[in-house]
Design a protein around this motif. Structure first.
Motif, PDB file in Angstrom:
ATOM      1  N   SER A  46       5.855 -92.153 -78.464  1.00 38.71           N
ATOM      2  CA  SER A  46       4.974 -90.236 -78.617  1.00 38.71           C
ATOM      3  C   SER A  46       3.527 -90.492 -78.702  1.00 38.71           C
ATOM      4  N   THR A  47       3.384 -91.356 -79.406  1.00 35.61           N
ATOM      5  CA  THR A  47       1.617 -91.588 -79.265  1.00 35.61           C
ATOM      6  C   THR A  47       0.896 -92.294 -77.834  1.00 35.61           C
ATOM      7  N   LEU A  48       2.181 -93.215 -78.131  1.00 41.54           N
ATOM      8  CA  LEU A  48       0.853 -94.173 -76.486  1.00 41.54           C
ATOM      9  C   LEU A  48       1.529 -93.057 -75.481  1.00 41.54           C
ATOM     10  N   ARG A  49       2.353 -92.325 -75.249  1.00 38.67           N
ATOM     11  CA  ARG A  49       2.427 -91.542 -74.984  1.00 38.67           C
ATOM     12  C   ARG A  49       1.231 -90.398 -73.770  1.00 38.67           C
ATOM     13  N   ARG A  50       1.171 -89.795 -75.034  1.00 41.01           N
ATOM     14  CA  ARG A  50       0.079 -88.502 -75.230  1.00 41.01           C
ATOM     15  C   ARG A  50      -1.016 -89.338 -74.814  1.00 41.01           C
ATOM     16  N   THR A  51      -1.643 -90.790 -75.492  1.00 42.62           N
ATOM     17  CA  THR A  51      -2.762 -91.489 -75.485  1.00 42.62           C
ATOM     18  C   THR A  51      -2.970 -91.683 -73.874  1.00 42.62           C
ATOM     19  N   CYS A  52      -1.948 -92.416 -73.034  1.00 46.27           N
ATOM     20  CA  CYS A  52      -1.559 -92.761 -71.722  1.00 46.27           C
ATOM     21  C   CYS A  52      -2.667 -91.573 -70.568  1.00 46.27           C
ATOM     22  N   ALA A  53      -2.233 -89.888 -71.422  1.00 50.63           N
ATOM     23  CA  ALA A  53      -1.558 -88.843 -70.824  1.00 50.63           C
ATOM     24  C   ALA A  53      -3.507 -88.771 -70.993  1.00 50.63           C
ATOM     25  N   LEU A  54      -3.930 -88.779 -71.532  1.00 54.49           N
ATOM     26  CA  LEU A  54      -5.167 -88.430 -72.222  1.00 54.49           C
ATOM     27  C   LEU A  54      -5.991 -89.523 -71.087  1.00 54.49           C
ATOM     28  N   ALA A  55      -6.044 -90.754 -71.195  1.00 55.05           N
ATOM     29  CA  ALA A  55      -6.596 -91.247 -69.790  1.00 55.05           C
ATOM     30  C   ALA A  55      -6.452 -90.854 -68.842  1.00 55.05           C
ATOM     31  N   VAL A  56      -5.078 -90.764 -68.345  1.00 52.65           N
ATOM     32  CA  VAL A  56      -5.506 -90.339 -67.359  1.00 52.65           C
ATOM     33  C   VAL A  56      -6.168 -88.449 -66.728  1.00 52.65           C
ATOM     34  N   GLU A  57      -6.320 -88.333 -67.668  1.00 51.94           N
ATOM     35  CA  GLU A  57      -6.735 -87.486 -68.103  1.00 51.94           C
ATOM     36  C   GLU A  57      -8.303 -86.981 -67.216  1.00 51.94           C
ATOM     37  N   ARG A  58      -8.886 -88.471 -68.393  1.00 50.77           N
ATOM     38  CA  ARG A  58     -10.355 -88.605 -68.575  1.00 50.77           C
ATOM     39  C   ARG A  58     -10.736 -89.132 -66.989  1.00 50.77           C
ATOM     40  N   ASP A  59      -9.703 -90.097 -66.649  1.00 51.71           N
ATOM     41  CA  ASP A  59     -10.305 -91.159 -65.201  1.00 51.71           C
ATOM     42  C   ASP A  59     -10.991 -92.612 -65.991  1.00 51.71           C
ATOM     43  N   VAL A  60      -9.690 -92.651 -67.407  1.00 57.41           N
ATOM     44  CA  VAL A  60      -9.839 -93.943 -67.911  1.00 57.41           C
ATOM     45  C   VAL A  60      -8.899 -95.160 -67.650  1.00 57.41           C
ATOM     46  N   VAL A  61      -9.266 -96.478 -67.219  1.00 59.21           N
ATOM     47  CA  VAL A  61      -8.230 -97.019 -66.796  1.00 59.21           C
ATOM     48  C   VAL A  61      -7.519 -97.649 -68.096  1.00 59.21           C
ATOM     49  N   ILE A  62      -6.337 -97.627 -68.035  1.00 54.26           N
ATOM     50  CA  ILE A  62      -5.040 -97.839 -69.319  1.00 54.26           C
ATOM     51  C   ILE A  62      -5.517 -99.541 -68.880  1.00 54.26           C
ATOM     52  N   GLY A  63      -4.992-100.378 -70.140  1.00 53.46           N
ATOM     53  CA  GLY A  63      -4.743-101.551 -71.001  1.00 53.46           C
ATOM     54  C   GLY A  63      -4.121-101.902 -72.100  1.00 53.46           C
ATOM     55  N   ALA A  64      -2.854-102.818 -71.696  1.00 54.38           N
ATOM     56  CA  ALA A  64      -2.243-103.056 -72.525  1.00 54.38           C
ATOM     57  C   ALA A  64      -3.114-104.119 -74.124  1.00 54.38           C
TER      58      ALA A  64
END
Length: 254
Positions: A46-64
């Motif tokens: 759940s933390t990781l999904r929320r973090t990814c959603a925040l990144a998408v919202e702020r147009d920040v690229v997601i890395g693993a």
């Protein structure tokens, strides 16, 4: 990048259940790439999904940000994992985070090792090759972010993967260009003004001052500002403001 542009990355998604680490929302307002934990060293689904959603919202690229299977040690203890097992562990983390990222409208766009795995893959050929093999098997278009001159980037380049050289805003450097171990004096920098000036010099001159006072040549396409350190938000804000004031564009490499 071109010397007048750089990526800023930070470690996020490292909270677990009711235990909160860092202010991901504030950090993601300053950086362009997010090293999102994958559940092995930190982070729950759940933390990781929320973090990814925040990144998408702020147009920040997601890395693993993949790590050892070491929640208790926060991934900061070396584990002598067999290469095949390590490849499978990295594949598992890549797949899990990519599923959560896609559920939020994003995707995993690069890989960076975390903590002890990051340090191990500077010199440990077998573990570096195991991480690279996982990237190649999962998605050979993914860039690999790591320390310049590391075994990790060497294996990635040999495998035909894109490599991205990384420097650290708030970590001490040894004279040979490696990071000072966290248990040694000078390993962490805490003054946002000092760190911000250091990053501007790093980007414009390709130089960072080591713990012994000597200047070290460091090539960097991306600069990491740690999201879990004390004062992380103030540090990220100071670095971003200093880069903006120097006319240096801050943009994602991926």
């Amino acid at each position: 990048m071109d010397g007048r542009a750089v990526d800023l990355n930070s470690d996020v998604g490292e909270s677990f259940g009711r235990w909160v680490l860092g202010d991901d929302a504030a950090v993601l307002a300053e950086v362009t790439s997010a090293n999102v934990a994958c559940g092995f060293h930190a982070g729950d689904p759940s933390t990781l999904r929320r973090t990814c959603a925040l990144a998408v919202e702020r147009d920040v690229v997601i890395g693993a940000q993949v790590g050892y299977r070491d929640l208790a040690g926060f991934g900061r203890r070396f584990l002598d994992v067999a290469p095949d097992e390590l490849t499978d562990d990295v594949l598992y983390q890549l797949g899990a985070l990519d599923a959560l990222a896609r559920a939020t409208g994003g995707r995993v766009a690069y890989l960076k090792p975390h903590g002890a795995l990051y340090n191990a893959t500077v010199h440990h050929d077998e573990q570096a090759a195991a991480v690279v093999r996982a990237v190649r098997e999962h998605d050979p278009s993914l860039p690999v972010l790591g320390l310049p001159g590391s075994a990790l980037l060497g294996h990635a380049e040999a495998a035909g993967l894109r490599t991205v050289a990384e420097a650290f805003a708030d970590r001490g450097y040894a004279p040979d260009g490696t990071l000072v171990r966290r248990d040694r004096p000078g390993a962490l920098l805490h003054d946002p003004v000092e760190v911000a000036a250091r990053v501007v010099r790093l980007v414009t001159e390709g130089v960072v001052t080591a713990v012994d006072g000597t200047d070290v040549q460091v090539r960097a396409d991306s600069v990491c500002v740690h999201g879990d350190s004390p004062g992380a938000v103030a540090m990220a804000q100071a670095v971003r403001a200093a880069l903006d004031a120097a006319g240096i564009a801050v943009r994602a490499f991926a």
